[in-house]
Motif scaffolding. Structure first.
Motif, short mmCIF file in Angstrom:
data_model
loop_
_atom_site.label_atom_id
_atom_site.label_comp_id
_atom_site.label_asym_id
_atom_site.label_seq_id
_atom_site.Cartn_x
_atom_site.Cartn_y
_atom_site.Cartn_z
N ASN A 71 -4.00 108.12 -15.50
CA ASN A 71 -2.57 108.33 -15.24
C ASN A 71 -2.32 109.26 -14.06
N ALA A 72 -3.33 109.52 -13.26
CA ALA A 72 -3.15 110.38 -12.08
C ALA A 72 -2.05 109.82 -11.20
N GLU A 73 -1.23 110.71 -10.68
CA GLU A 73 -0.09 110.27 -9.87
C GLU A 73 -0.51 109.65 -8.55
N VAL A 74 -1.61 110.17 -7.98
CA VAL A 74 -2.13 109.64 -6.71
C VAL A 74 -3.61 109.33 -6.89
N LYS A 75 -3.99 108.10 -6.54
CA LYS A 75 -5.40 107.70 -6.65
C LYS A 75 -5.87 107.19 -5.30
N VAL A 76 -7.01 107.70 -4.87
CA VAL A 76 -7.57 107.33 -3.57
C VAL A 76 -9.03 106.95 -3.76
N TYR A 77 -9.46 105.91 -3.06
CA TYR A 77 -10.86 105.51 -3.09
C TYR A 77 -11.37 105.52 -1.66
N LEU A 78 -12.30 106.44 -1.38
CA LEU A 78 -12.84 106.59 -0.04
C LEU A 78 -14.09 105.74 0.14
N VAL A 79 -14.19 105.07 1.26
CA VAL A 79 -15.38 104.30 1.60
C VAL A 79 -15.78 104.62 3.03
N ALA A 80 -17.01 104.28 3.38
CA ALA A 80 -17.51 104.40 4.76
C ALA A 80 -18.72 103.50 4.86
N ASP A 81 -19.04 103.06 6.09
CA ASP A 81 -20.19 102.16 6.20
C ASP A 81 -21.48 102.94 5.94
N ALA A 82 -22.52 102.20 5.57
CA ALA A 82 -23.77 102.82 5.13
C ALA A 82 -24.39 103.74 6.18
N VAL B 213 -13.09 116.23 1.89
CA VAL B 213 -11.67 115.86 1.92
C VAL B 213 -10.93 116.50 0.76
N ALA B 214 -11.49 116.41 -0.44
CA ALA B 214 -10.82 116.96 -1.62
C ALA B 214 -10.63 118.46 -1.51
N ASP C 238 -10.89 103.83 4.50
CA ASP C 238 -12.20 103.77 5.16
C ASP C 238 -12.31 104.96 6.10
N THR C 239 -13.22 105.87 5.80
CA THR C 239 -13.34 107.12 6.57
C THR C 239 -14.34 107.03 7.71
N THR C 240 -14.92 105.85 7.93
CA THR C 240 -16.00 105.72 8.92
C THR C 240 -15.63 106.29 10.27
N GLU C 241 -14.43 105.95 10.75
CA GLU C 241 -14.01 106.36 12.09
C GLU C 241 -12.98 107.49 12.06
N LEU C 242 -12.80 108.10 10.91
CA LEU C 242 -11.77 109.14 10.78
C LEU C 242 -12.42 110.51 10.59
N ASP C 243 -11.75 111.54 11.10
CA ASP C 243 -12.24 112.89 10.81
C ASP C 243 -11.54 113.40 9.55
N VAL C 244 -11.98 114.54 9.07
CA VAL C 244 -11.49 115.06 7.80
C VAL C 244 -9.98 115.26 7.82
N GLU C 245 -9.47 115.85 8.90
CA GLU C 245 -8.03 116.12 8.97
C GLU C 245 -7.20 114.85 8.91
N GLU C 246 -7.69 113.79 9.54
CA GLU C 246 -6.96 112.53 9.51
C GLU C 246 -6.89 111.96 8.09
N VAL C 247 -7.99 112.06 7.37
CA VAL C 247 -8.01 111.56 5.99
C VAL C 247 -7.10 112.41 5.11
N VAL C 248 -7.17 113.73 5.29
CA VAL C 248 -6.32 114.64 4.50
C VAL C 248 -4.85 114.37 4.80
N ASP C 249 -4.52 114.13 6.06
CA ASP C 249 -3.14 113.81 6.43
C ASP C 249 -2.65 112.57 5.68
N GLY D 12 -21.37 110.31 0.33
CA GLY D 12 -21.32 110.24 1.78
C GLY D 12 -20.02 109.70 2.34
N ALA D 13 -19.09 109.32 1.46
CA ALA D 13 -17.80 108.81 1.93
C ALA D 13 -16.84 109.92 2.33
N GLY D 14 -17.19 111.16 1.96
CA GLY D 14 -16.36 112.30 2.36
C GLY D 14 -15.54 112.91 1.24
#
Length: 211
Positions: free
Chosen positions: A131-142, A16-17, A186-197, A10-12
């Motif tokens: 060893n991934a060059e970019v690592k992201v951890y997405l969270v959002a409130d319950a 997003v991926a 934290d994706t709670t207040e963000l839309d998909v495009e903002e996270v992808v950006d 549910g974090a997106g």
């Protein structure tokens, strides 16, 4: 380049991926779909989902592959079947077995070697692709995560989905730790495009650093 995206349900992650991979022209690898496909195949065969050895052997004998966004196992397209509520409820039971995770991680690493990819799931940045060059951890409130799940599965009641989400978090806790060098968003207040950006900027920064 490998972009590893981790986080709870549910974090997106998937949305997003997929969008990021499309934008960058990278392959998209949904590792959660691999566990779902194995779960579906196990249910089809009447296997005991508590039997880690049997499930590990099944995973070894039935390697999962992707054709675009289609998930294939033993020559069958399981793309739609693995999204059923029945799979949601038991996939964590299958995925927690060490025998299953070992086979799946080896397969995921094998798939990751085939060029630029966005890989999402759990423990991608910590175990599968450390060893991934970019690592992201997405969270959002319950509450937001539950709302998104209801939007995805309107046929299931909100209360039931919220309960399922809470139970999945408990079962998946061991695999839901961000890598020490991951960027938490934290994706709670963000839309998909903002996270992808935001992630695209991380990829650009990493690419420049490697140049």
């Amino acid at each position: 380049m490998i972009v590893a995206i981790d986080g709870p349900a549910g974090a997106g992650k998937s949305t997003v991926a997929r969008s990021l991979a499309d934008r960058l022209g990278f392959r998209y690898l949904d590792t959660g779909a691999m566990y779902r496909a194995l779960t579906w195949l196990a249910l089809q065969g009447g296997l005991d989902l508590q039997d880690g050895a049997a499930l590990g052997a099944l995973a070894e004998s039935a390697p999962i592959s992707f054709d675009g966004e289609h998930v294939l196992i033993r020559g069958q397209d399981a793309t739609d079947a693995i999204r059923q509520a029945e799979i949601d409820r038991v996939v964590s039971t299958v995925a927690r077995h060490p025998e299953v995770r070992q086979v799946m991680r080896d397969r995921q690493r094998e798939l990751a070697e085939h060029g630029d990819a966005v890989i999402e799931g759990r423990d991608i940045g910590t175990v599968v692709c450390p060893n991934a060059e970019v690592k992201v951890y997405l969270v959002a409130d319950a509450a937001e995560r539950a709302r998104r799940r209801v939007a995805e599965r309107p046929e299931i009641g909100a209360e039931a989905l919220a309960t399922d989400l809470r139970l999945r978090d408990q079962r998946d806790a061991a695999q839901m730790q961000p890598a020490a060098d991951a960027e938490t968003i934290d994706t709670t207040e963000l839309d998909v495009e903002e996270v992808v950006d935001m992630i695209e900027r991380l990829v650009e920064e990493r690419s420049k650093a490697q140049a």
